[in-house]
Write an enzyme that holds these catalytic residues in place. Structure first.
Site, PDB file in Angstrom:
ATOM      1  N   THR A   1     -20.356  27.593 -15.571  1.00 20.46           N
ATOM      2  CA  THR A   1     -21.173  28.425 -16.470  1.00 20.46           C
ATOM      3  C   THR A   1     -22.176  29.290 -15.709  1.00 20.46           C
ATOM      4  OG1 THR A   1     -21.170  26.397 -17.799  1.00 20.46           O
ATOM      5  CG2 THR A   1     -22.483  28.252 -18.621  1.00 20.46           C
TER       6      THR A   1
ATOM      7  N   TRP B   1     -22.266  30.295 -12.636  1.00 22.20           N
ATOM      8  CA  TRP B   1     -21.582  31.325 -11.835  1.00 22.20           C
ATOM      9  C   TRP B   1     -21.079  32.448 -12.738  1.00 22.20           C
ATOM     10  CZ3 TRP B   1     -16.448  30.251  -8.708  1.00 22.20           C
ATOM     11  CH2 TRP B   1     -16.296  31.235  -7.729  1.00 22.20           C
TER      12      TRP B   1
ATOM     13  N   HIS C   1     -22.053  26.649 -25.175  1.00 24.26           N
ATOM     14  CA  HIS C   1     -21.221  25.487 -24.828  1.00 24.26           C
ATOM     15  C   HIS C   1     -20.488  24.981 -26.080  1.00 24.26           C
ATOM     16  CE1 HIS C   1     -22.295  24.955 -20.697  1.00 24.26           C
ATOM     17  NE2 HIS C   1     -23.491  24.452 -20.868  1.00 24.26           N
TER      18      HIS C   1
ATOM     19  N   LYS D   1     -23.165  21.384  -5.174  1.00 23.47           N
ATOM     20  CA  LYS D   1     -22.337  21.510  -3.968  1.00 23.47           C
ATOM     21  C   LYS D   1     -21.309  22.626  -4.095  1.00 23.47           C
ATOM     22  CE  LYS D   1     -21.954  17.041  -1.737  1.00 23.47           C
ATOM     23  NZ  LYS D   1     -20.998  15.950  -1.488  1.00 23.47           N
TER      24      LYS D   1
HETATM   25  P1  PAP Z   1     -24.042  24.016 -16.787  1.00 22.21           P
HETATM   26  O1  PAP Z   1     -22.941  23.885 -17.756  1.00 22.21           O
HETATM   27  O2  PAP Z   1     -25.035  22.909 -16.868  1.00 22.21           O
HETATM   28  O3  PAP Z   1     -24.649  25.363 -16.795  1.00 22.21           O
HETATM   29  P2  PAP Z   1     -22.255  24.751 -14.726  1.00 22.21           P
HETATM   30  O4  PAP Z   1     -22.875  25.945 -14.110  1.00 22.21           O
HETATM   31  O5  PAP Z   1     -21.146  24.962 -15.695  1.00 22.21           O
HETATM   32  O6  PAP Z   1     -23.365  23.822 -15.345  1.00 22.21           O
HETATM   33  O7  PAP Z   1     -21.654  23.825 -13.590  1.00 22.21           O
HETATM   34  C1  PAP Z   1     -22.366  23.479 -12.461  1.00 22.21           C
HETATM   35  C2  PAP Z   1     -21.369  23.455 -11.317  1.00 22.21           C
HETATM   36  O8  PAP Z   1     -21.079  24.792 -10.898  1.00 22.21           O
HETATM   37  C3  PAP Z   1     -21.955  22.733 -10.121  1.00 22.21           C
HETATM   38  O9  PAP Z   1     -20.853  22.103  -9.485  1.00 22.21           O
HETATM   39  P3  PAP Z   1     -20.993  20.824  -8.557  1.00 22.21           P
HETATM   40  O10 PAP Z   1     -21.821  19.825  -9.287  1.00 22.21           O
HETATM   41  O11 PAP Z   1     -19.609  20.347  -8.304  1.00 22.21           O
HETATM   42  O12 PAP Z   1     -21.649  21.299  -7.319  1.00 22.21           O
HETATM   43  C4  PAP Z   1     -22.522  23.891  -9.336  1.00 22.21           C
HETATM   44  O13 PAP Z   1     -22.745  23.596  -7.977  1.00 22.21           O
HETATM   45  C5  PAP Z   1     -21.454  24.950  -9.545  1.00 22.21           C
HETATM   46  N1  PAP Z   1     -21.984  26.300  -9.342  1.00 22.21           N
HETATM   47  C6  PAP Z   1     -23.157  26.794  -9.788  1.00 22.21           C
HETATM   48  N2  PAP Z   1     -23.317  28.067  -9.376  1.00 22.21           N
HETATM   49  C7  PAP Z   1     -22.214  28.380  -8.665  1.00 22.21           C
HETATM   50  C8  PAP Z   1     -21.799  29.573  -7.968  1.00 22.21           C
HETATM   51  N3  PAP Z   1     -22.562  30.639  -7.913  1.00 22.21           N
HETATM   52  N4  PAP Z   1     -20.591  29.549  -7.379  1.00 22.21           N
HETATM   53  C9  PAP Z   1     -19.798  28.461  -7.415  1.00 22.21           C
HETATM   54  N5  PAP Z   1     -20.147  27.308  -8.038  1.00 22.21           N
HETATM   55  C10 PAP Z   1     -21.341  27.268  -8.658  1.00 22.21           C
END
Ligand code: PAP
Length: 311
Positions: A63, A65, A120, A277
């Site tokens: 989301t 991203w 969501h 991550k």
């Molecule tokens: P949300 O639904 O609470 O907004 P969401 O952004 O959908 O969360 O998901 C978070 C995941 O996207 C995290 O993954 P991880 O726990 O496996 O690390 C987060 O690191 C990842 N994420 C957030 N921003 C980016 C980005 N710019 N590029 C790639 N992955 C990202």
């Protein structure tokens, strides 16, 4: 919503989080009290315009991203590399959630000159006008195992429970029972998957893993679908590359706002928790062979005959 009404919904207290989180079930999805209230209000009151673009997702599937990329694409002629609000605000504050921003927490009206909104909510629980207005929907999803690990860490950090005190196997079992934020996870994806089959021109489906392996193609596809295609000149000038760099995990992680700020959309949560991550395959460190077998079998059962394949 008063507590009496809330008590009429099925509820589940997450024991692996030491009882700090209770989820409520409404229209076949689970969420917190606050998001439930906001979701119902949005469902009843949000009036989508045909020009709106909905960014939809189950939590922890990309989301943040997607919001950053869509915002950077749509506003690229309004802001430049050094003036974009993405440098000083969380992507969550750049693209509001309808269940969070418009009808609760200050009741801020939607900016009619800005097309992006996020949610969501499952497809079947969207405000009716989203479908009747024929507005565009972008949905992002991710492989189930990494989504489970991301969901586990996000919730445990948000509720300040250490990894030692939060048994991963219990969180995993709950997820497999369909109890997770906006879960059951498979139903969330299938709702939008079916919508794509019924209304292909209105729905774009993106996979987190595909975006990680070929971001240029998917950023162009996203821009085109939203009605903001890149010109050949823009491409030559490096506009696409700049947007990709701006929205990259590495860049967002290193911005002060995402290191120490808190998102206005969810005042309890620190922005850094949305950027952990971003590693494809992180699940391997957490899953036993039995867990892997169980989730693969479950997803095969749930998705069988739908044509949807998760990595
Ligand atoms: P949300 O639904 O609470 O907004 P969401 O952004 O959908 O969360 O998901 C978070 C995941 O996207 C995290 O993954 P991880 O726990 O496996 O690390 C987060 O690191 C990842 N994420 C957030 N921003 C980016 C980005 N710019 N590029 C790639 N992955 C990202």
């Amino acid at each position: 919503m008063d507590d009496e009404m809330l008590e009429t919904f099925p509820q589940h207290t997450c024991t692996w989080l030491k009882g700090t989180l209770t989820l409520y079930k409404y229209q076949n999805y689970w969420t917190t009290k606050h998001f439930l209230e906001g979701g119902i209000l949005a469902q009843q009151n949000f009036k989508a315009e045909p020009t709106d673009i909905f960014l939809c997702s189950c939590p922890k599937t990309g989301t943040t991203w997607l919001k950053a990329l869509a915002f950077a694409i749509v506003t690229r002629n309004k802001f430049n590399k050094s003036t974009t609000p993405l440098l000083t605000s969380s992507p969550h504050d750049c693209v509001p959630f309808i269940e969070k921003s418009f009808f609760i927490d200050g009741n801020k009206p939607k900016d009619s000159n800005f097309p992006l909104v996020a949610t969501h909510l499952p497809y079947l629980s969207l405000p009716e006008s989203v479908i009747s207005s024929n507005c565009k929907i972008v949905y992002i999803y991710r492989n189930t195992k990494d989504a489970i690990v991301s969901h586990y860490h996000f919730l445990r950090k948000a509720f300040e429970v250490s990894q030692e005190d939060a048994p991963f196997d219990m969180a995993f079992d709950e997820f497999c029972q369909g109890i997770s934020a906006y879960g059951p996870y498979w139903d969330h994806i299938l709702g939008y998957w079916k919508a794509k089959l019924e209304r292909p021109e209105n729905v774009l489906i993106l996979k987190y893993e595909d975006m990680k392996s070929d971001i240029i193609t998917y950023v162009k596809k996203l821009a085109e679908f939203m009605g903001y295609p890149f010109s050949i000149e823009e491409d030559k000038k490096g506009v696409v590359d700049d947007i990709i760099k701006l929205c990259s995990f590495e860049n967002l992680c290193n911005l002060d706002v995402n290191k120490t700020g808190r998102s206005k959309f969810c005042s309890e949560v620190e922005n850094r928790l949305f950027l952990r991550k971003a590693k494809d395959g992180d699940w391997e460190k957490y899953f036993t062979d039995e867990m892997k077998e169980k989730i693969d079998k479950l997803m095969d059962e749930k998705l069988s005959g739908t044509g949807l394949v998760l990595k």
